[in-house]
Design a protein around this motif. Structure first.
Motif, PDB file in Angstrom:
ATOM      1  N   HIS A 340      -4.571   7.331  -1.283  1.00 35.35           N
ATOM      2  CA  HIS A 340      -3.114   7.380  -1.222  1.00 35.35           C
ATOM      3  C   HIS A 340      -2.524   5.978  -1.356  1.00 35.35           C
ATOM      4  CE1 HIS A 340      -3.983  11.365   0.393  1.00 35.35           C
ATOM      5  NE2 HIS A 340      -2.718  11.675   0.216  1.00 35.35           N
ATOM      6  N   GLY A 341      -3.157   4.987  -0.707  1.00 33.62           N
ATOM      7  CA  GLY A 341      -2.671   3.619  -0.814  1.00 33.62           C
ATOM      8  C   GLY A 341      -2.745   3.097  -2.245  1.00 33.62           C
ATOM      9  N   ARG A 342      -3.834   3.399  -2.938  1.00 34.83           N
ATOM     10  CA  ARG A 342      -3.953   2.959  -4.338  1.00 34.83           C
ATOM     11  C   ARG A 342      -2.849   3.568  -5.203  1.00 34.83           C
ATOM     12  NH1 ARG A 342      -9.878   3.254  -6.836  1.00 34.83           N
ATOM     13  NH2 ARG A 342      -9.093   1.503  -8.048  1.00 34.83           N
ATOM     14  N   MET A 416       7.419  -2.097  -1.053  1.00 37.48           N
ATOM     15  CA  MET A 416       7.531  -2.173   0.404  1.00 37.48           C
ATOM     16  C   MET A 416       6.939  -0.927   1.053  1.00 37.48           C
ATOM     17  SD  MET A 416       8.328  -3.635   3.186  1.00 37.48           S
ATOM     18  CE  MET A 416       9.519  -4.958   3.044  1.00 37.48           C
ATOM     19  N   ALA A 417       7.083   0.241   0.405  1.00 40.80           N
ATOM     20  CA  ALA A 417       6.483   1.465   0.951  1.00 40.80           C
ATOM     21  C   ALA A 417       4.964   1.343   1.002  1.00 40.80           C
ATOM     22  CB  ALA A 417       6.898   2.668   0.107  1.00 40.80           C
ATOM     23  N   ALA A 418       4.369   0.754  -0.029  1.00 32.27           N
ATOM     24  CA  ALA A 418       2.920   0.572  -0.033  1.00 32.27           C
ATOM     25  C   ALA A 418       2.493  -0.428   1.027  1.00 32.27           C
ATOM     26  CB  ALA A 418       2.459   0.109  -1.418  1.00 32.27           C
ATOM     27  N   LEU A 424       1.321  -0.006   8.937  1.00 33.17           N
ATOM     28  CA  LEU A 424       1.398   0.983  10.006  1.00 33.17           C
ATOM     29  C   LEU A 424       0.074   1.719  10.229  1.00 33.17           C
ATOM     30  CD1 LEU A 424       4.896   2.572   9.235  1.00 33.17           C
ATOM     31  CD2 LEU A 424       4.339   0.851  10.965  1.00 33.17           C
ATOM     32  N   HIS A 425      -0.709   1.913   9.157  1.00 29.94           N
ATOM     33  CA  HIS A 425      -1.920   2.726   9.249  1.00 29.94           C
ATOM     34  C   HIS A 425      -3.183   1.947   8.895  1.00 29.94           C
ATOM     35  CE1 HIS A 425       0.821   6.151   9.523  1.00 29.94           C
ATOM     36  NE2 HIS A 425       1.421   5.731   8.429  1.00 29.94           N
TER      37      HIS A 425
END
Length: 522
Positions: A340-342, A416-418, A424-425
């Motif tokens: 998901h991060g990628r 910024m969302a990435a 946060l995680h």
């Protein structure tokens, strides 16, 4: 007559007005379409300009390090984005993304032999011997063999639907006069119309090949085997009920394991009394040995907390709020999905091409090291040592990069969302470095839903809540066979024989009826 003429004139005038209104509406629609096209083009142009401006800001921040600071009294115009000096220095001194290993040029593959490939020799041969009766030149029948020409072709025979007839002879004992009838062959249930092999074939068609029952019914009818749809549905119900205890055993094994992964997707279900199909929820829980699907009416957190109450281990899951209560007491350790991060960094390349590519390079380097460990077959402690030695330094540099980049970004930017996702995680996303049982992402679990998506396209919805639960049983058994590479149809036939009418004869406990037990038999 005057009234009729008046009405005709009024109708003609009304038609003229309608024609004018139609023309005006057409002009308005054309103008709106032109405005929409212009807005789309303007939006694309603005997106490109934002990307260029972000690159320019990056260059200016790098130059700011080399320039002398202005005096404190010198008035400075307010910048569009306030960035502290510490943030500028951190951004300019951010660690460079790791260099990926150079691509090794593969040696040229050996040239394949030209010509046709031979037909696989393991296939059963259907041989036809042809010999001429007369000479094609003179018509004589006195022929001697000169040579023999052989040709091989791929051939297919339509799958056979057969009857199994069992003739049981009852005998009378000469000594006591008692009558003895031999027991029949194994069947999935008493007075069944089908054999275990046929039921296994049906489940394989439906849940492995993802063929809708209606197509199966039409195919059988073309072969002269007319079966009602309700009969096929009852066969699927029987199969799920037979395998339900094994599915329950898999669930208990998952709850006792040190790690498992989960994911979910929607499933429409018909419920009596509702005007439309209910949007239910299908979940999968799996590790490397078994998989279990479960149906829930909704995504409520209470359901997840209740079913995972006995679990004490690490759970790989998406960062969803419904899992917060599961991880709150620390009895279940959270692990995240870096896939998901990628994707988040790839999505951010539209507005921040340079910085998003830098962040993605860190994740790519982690995946390269993980793939190298997989290629070497590392597991357990060896895998843990490899991850700590090769991936932990990449994570440390990635965290420094995130801390340097975050103050320079607008809150609404996709990048910024990435960045926020990893801030946060991050502890859960990097859990795999400290636990060799935990994978780097949850992609294998998500791939199981590719089959579910195709199944949904074919069946549209489950016929009832009970049907949804039974479908989960069969999906879980099939996914388990696929995970351990056990032949699915062969296992189903083997299991139905031992779970059906001859269960007392085989007398096997559940742990010896699982796909894993079948695979151990070779």
């Amino acid at each position: 007559m005057g009234t009729v003429a008046t009405l005709q004139r009024e109708n003609a005038a009304q038609r003229a007005r309608n024609q004018q209104l139609t023309e005006q509406l057409a002009k308005i629609a054309a103008a709106n379409a032109a405005q929409v096209a212009q807005l789309v083009a303007t939006n694309a142009e603005l997106t490109a300009q934002i990307a260029k401006l972000n690159e320019r800001i990056t260059e200016l921040l790098a130059v700011a390090k080399r320039r002398q600071r202005p005096p404190a009294s010198a008035p400075t115009p307010p910048p569009p984005l306030v960035v502290s000096d510490d943030a500028q220095r951190a951004f300019a001194e951010r660690p460079p993304p790791p260099a990926l290993p150079p691509k090794v040029k593969k040696p040229p593959a050996p040239r394949r032999p030209t010509g046709r490939k031979a037909v696989p020799a393991h296939l059963e041969a259907e041989t036809h011997a042809l010999r001429p009766d007369t000479c094609t030149h003179c018509g004589s029948k006195a022929l001697d063999e000169a040579e023999q020409l052989t040709e091989e072709k791929l051939h297919v025979v339509k799958e056979h639907q057969r009857r199994r007839v069992v003739l049981r002879t009852t005998c009378r004992c000469r000594a006591c006069g008692g009558r003895t009838t031999p027991r029949s062959l194994p069947a999935p249930y008493e007075r069944s119309k089908i054999t275990s092999e046929w039921l296994a074939w049906l489940v394989h068609q439906k849940f492995v090949l993802l063929t809708p029952l209606d197509r199966i019914r039409r195919d059988l009818a073309e072969r002269g085997v007319p079966l009602a749809m309700s009969t096929l549905v009852s066969f699927i119900e029987r199969a799920a009920d037979l395998l339900s205890p094994i599915d329950g055993l898999h669930w208990r094994q998952l709850l006792a394991s040190p790690w498992m992964a989960t994911d979910g997707t929607g499933l429409k279900v018909l419920i009596p009394g509702l005007p439309a199909a209910h949007n239910g929820y299908l979940e999968i829980y799996r590790n490397r040995e078994c998989a279990v699907f479960q149906y829930e009416p909704d995504k409520a957190s209470d359901n997840v907390v209740a079913k995972l109450g006995p679990f004490r281990g690490t759970l790989t899951a998406d960062a969803e709020h419904r899992f917060n209560a599961v991880f709150a007491g620390r009895r279940v350790i959270e692990a995240g999905c870096n896939a998901h991060g990628r994707r988040k960094f790839r999505d951010a390349e539209a507005t921040q091409p340079r910085l998003a590519a830098e962040g993605g390079a860190f994740l790519s380097a982690m995946y390269v090291e993980e793939e190298a460990a997989r290629a070497q077959g590392l597991v357990g402690k060896k895998l843990l040592v490899h991850r700590r030695r090769s991936i932990r330094p990449i994570i440390a540099a990635f965290k420094r990069w995130l801390a340097a980049v975050e103050p320079t970004l607008l809150p609404t930017e996709p990048l910024m969302a990435a960045v926020r996702y990893y801030r946060l995680h991050g502890e859960a996303l990097f859990r795999f470095v400290e636990d060799p049982d935990v994978p780097i992402d949850n992609s294998p679990t998500e791939r199981e839903f590719q089959n579910v998506a195709k199944l949904r396209l074919n069946m549209l919805f489950a016929g009832s809540t009970e049907g949804a639960h039974r479908a989960c049983v069969l999906l879980g058994i099939v996914a388990t066979c696929r995970a351990i590479e056990a032949p699915i149809q062969a296992y189903l036939s083997w299991a139905f024989d031992r779970l059906g009418t001859h269960r007392d004869l085989f007398a096997l406990p559940l742990d010896q009826l699982t796909p894993a037990a079948f695979k151990r038999l070779g």
